[in-house]
Enzyme design. Structure first.
Site, PDB file in Angstrom:
ATOM      1  N   GLY A 193       0.829  -1.210   0.000  1.00 26.51           N
ATOM      2  CA  GLY A 193       0.000   0.000   0.000  1.00 26.51           C
ATOM      3  C   GLY A 193       0.858   1.253   0.000  1.00 26.51           C
ATOM      4  O   GLY A 193       2.088   1.191   0.067  1.00 26.51           O
ATOM      5  N   ALA A 209      -2.668   0.307   7.203  1.00 26.89           N
ATOM      6  CA  ALA A 209      -3.979  -0.228   7.612  1.00 26.89           C
ATOM      7  C   ALA A 209      -5.059   0.701   7.075  1.00 26.89           C
ATOM      8  O   ALA A 209      -4.805   1.872   6.779  1.00 26.89           O
ATOM      9  CB  ALA A 209      -4.071  -0.303   9.125  1.00 26.89           C
ATOM     10  N   LYS A 254      -7.657  -4.385   7.336  1.00 27.77           N
ATOM     11  CA  LYS A 254      -6.730  -4.231   6.226  1.00 27.77           C
ATOM     12  C   LYS A 254      -7.288  -4.898   4.973  1.00 27.77           C
ATOM     13  O   LYS A 254      -8.267  -5.618   5.032  1.00 27.77           O
ATOM     14  CB  LYS A 254      -5.382  -4.897   6.573  1.00 27.77           C
ATOM     15  N   GLY A 255      -6.628  -4.643   3.851  1.00 30.49           N
ATOM     16  CA  GLY A 255      -6.952  -5.390   2.638  1.00 30.49           C
ATOM     17  C   GLY A 255      -7.588  -4.613   1.514  1.00 30.49           C
ATOM     18  O   GLY A 255      -7.916  -5.182   0.479  1.00 30.49           O
ATOM     19  N   GLU A 289      -0.303 -10.478   3.911  1.00 27.77           N
ATOM     20  CA  GLU A 289      -0.028  -9.534   4.998  1.00 27.77           C
ATOM     21  C   GLU A 289      -0.277 -10.184   6.360  1.00 27.77           C
ATOM     22  O   GLU A 289       0.494  -9.992   7.299  1.00 27.77           O
ATOM     23  CB  GLU A 289      -0.917  -8.292   4.850  1.00 27.77           C
ATOM     24  N   LYS A 332      -7.037   7.144   9.463  1.00 26.50           N
ATOM     25  CA  LYS A 332      -7.297   5.716   9.654  1.00 26.50           C
ATOM     26  C   LYS A 332      -7.786   5.378  11.068  1.00 26.50           C
ATOM     27  O   LYS A 332      -8.189   4.249  11.331  1.00 26.50           O
ATOM     28  CB  LYS A 332      -6.023   4.902   9.374  1.00 26.50           C
TER      29      LYS A 332
HETATM   30  C1  5RP Z   1      -3.281  -3.641   1.443  1.00 28.34           C
HETATM   31  C2  5RP Z   1      -3.484  -3.028   2.778  1.00 28.34           C
HETATM   32  C3  5RP Z   1      -2.931  -1.662   2.998  1.00 28.34           C
HETATM   33  O1  5RP Z   1      -1.973  -1.724   3.989  1.00 28.34           O
HETATM   34  C4  5RP Z   1      -4.061  -0.760   3.406  1.00 28.34           C
HETATM   35  O2  5RP Z   1      -5.045  -0.799   2.389  1.00 28.34           O
HETATM   36  C5  5RP Z   1      -3.581   0.670   3.626  1.00 28.34           C
HETATM   37  O3  5RP Z   1      -3.141   1.202   2.413  1.00 28.34           O
HETATM   38  P1  5RP Z   1      -2.648   2.705   2.297  1.00 28.34           P
HETATM   39  O4  5RP Z   1      -1.400   2.813   3.087  1.00 28.34           O
HETATM   40  O5  5RP Z   1      -2.435   2.892   0.805  1.00 28.34           O
HETATM   41  O6  5RP Z   1      -3.760   3.590   2.806  1.00 28.34           O
HETATM   42  O7  5RP Z   1      -4.042  -3.601   3.682  1.00 28.34           O
HETATM   43  O8  5RP Z   1      -3.893  -4.890   1.375  1.00 28.34           O
END
Ligand code: 5RP
Length: 228
Positions: free
Chosen positions: A34, A89, A100-101, A109, A127
């Site tokens: 991410g 996250a 997450k995800g 992860e 977040k």
């Molecule tokens: C990917 C994830 C990422 O860590 C989560 O979506 C956060 O992403 P970002 O740092 O771009 O906001 O879980 O599967």
């Protein structure tokens, strides 16, 4: 980029920079996926090229490519325990449970997070939530007969939506599908129930896995949990 977006990026980078201080020479580090994890991987690459000796495990093909570009040695052997894993996250609650995800890398992860002595989240302050479930829970499912898996998830009170990308079902690095499932507020018990459904490979609820979260904010870094 707007001023607000620049502020969010600065918060992500500040959190990643603080997490880099946790990396001990000679250890194996788990690399998340991410946009926030990207700052950590880029920073780790800078340190490796300056002489830091570490190995890393990447949780997605994209993170692996970035690590290789930074000349971070990648290992896939698991005969050495991971000292630290650092990842972004989508939602973090006050007890450092997280969701997450949204980037679709949740299965790898979670494997890496659970295999690490210390799993540390890095994020911007958007977040932070009072309770997980503000957004949908990503659930990775086997493509085989996925509609039946989806119906079983519905029977738990969720509203699953097949994730799409460019007009086609989104496919994870593992060749699976993602059902983004709205439940409302969620708890650890729901995670156990989702896991029990045949066809479910993993879900994005990480209860009692992260030890700490480093969160960038407009007034400086906030630490949730214990970093040491
Ligand atoms: C990917 C994830 C990422 O860590 C989560 O979506 C956060 O992403 P970002 O740092 O771009 O906001 O879980 O599967």
């Amino acid at each position: 980029m707007t001023t607000e977006q620049a502020e969010v990026e600065a918060q992500k980078k500040a959190a990643a920079d603080r997490a880099l201080e946790l990396v001990r020479p000679g250890t194996v580090v788990g690399l998340g996926s991410g946009s926030t994890a990207r700052y950590f991987i880029t920073g780790l690459g800078d340190r490796v090229r300056a002489g830091l000796k570490v190995q890393a495990v990447a949780t997605s093909m994209e993170s692996r490519r970035l690590a290789e570009k930074g000349r971070i040695p990648i290992t896939e052997r698991n005969d050495q325990a991971l000292d630290l894993a650092v990842d972004g996250a989508d939602e973090i609650d006050p007890s450092v449970n997280c969701l997450k995800g949204r980037g679709g890398a949740l299965l790898r992860e979670k494997i890496v997070a659970v295999a690490s002595r210390r799993f540390v989240l890095i994020a911007d302050e958007s977040k932070l939530v009072g309770r997980l479930g503000r957004g949908p829970v990503p659930i990775e499912v086997l493509p085989f007969f996925w509609e039946a898996t989806s119906r079983a998830i519905e029977s738990l009170g969720g509203r699953p939506q097949l994730r799409m990308a460019s007009g086609r079902p989104f496919t994870t690095d593992n060749g699976n599908l993602i059902l983004d499932t709205t439940f409302g507020a969620v708890d650890a018990q729901l995670g156990v129930a989702i896991h029990a459904i045949p066809g479910v490979l993993e879900h994005g609820l990480f209860f009692r896995i992260a030890r700490a979260a480093i969160v960038g904010s407009a007034t400086g870094l906030r630490i949730l949990g214990e970093l040491a």
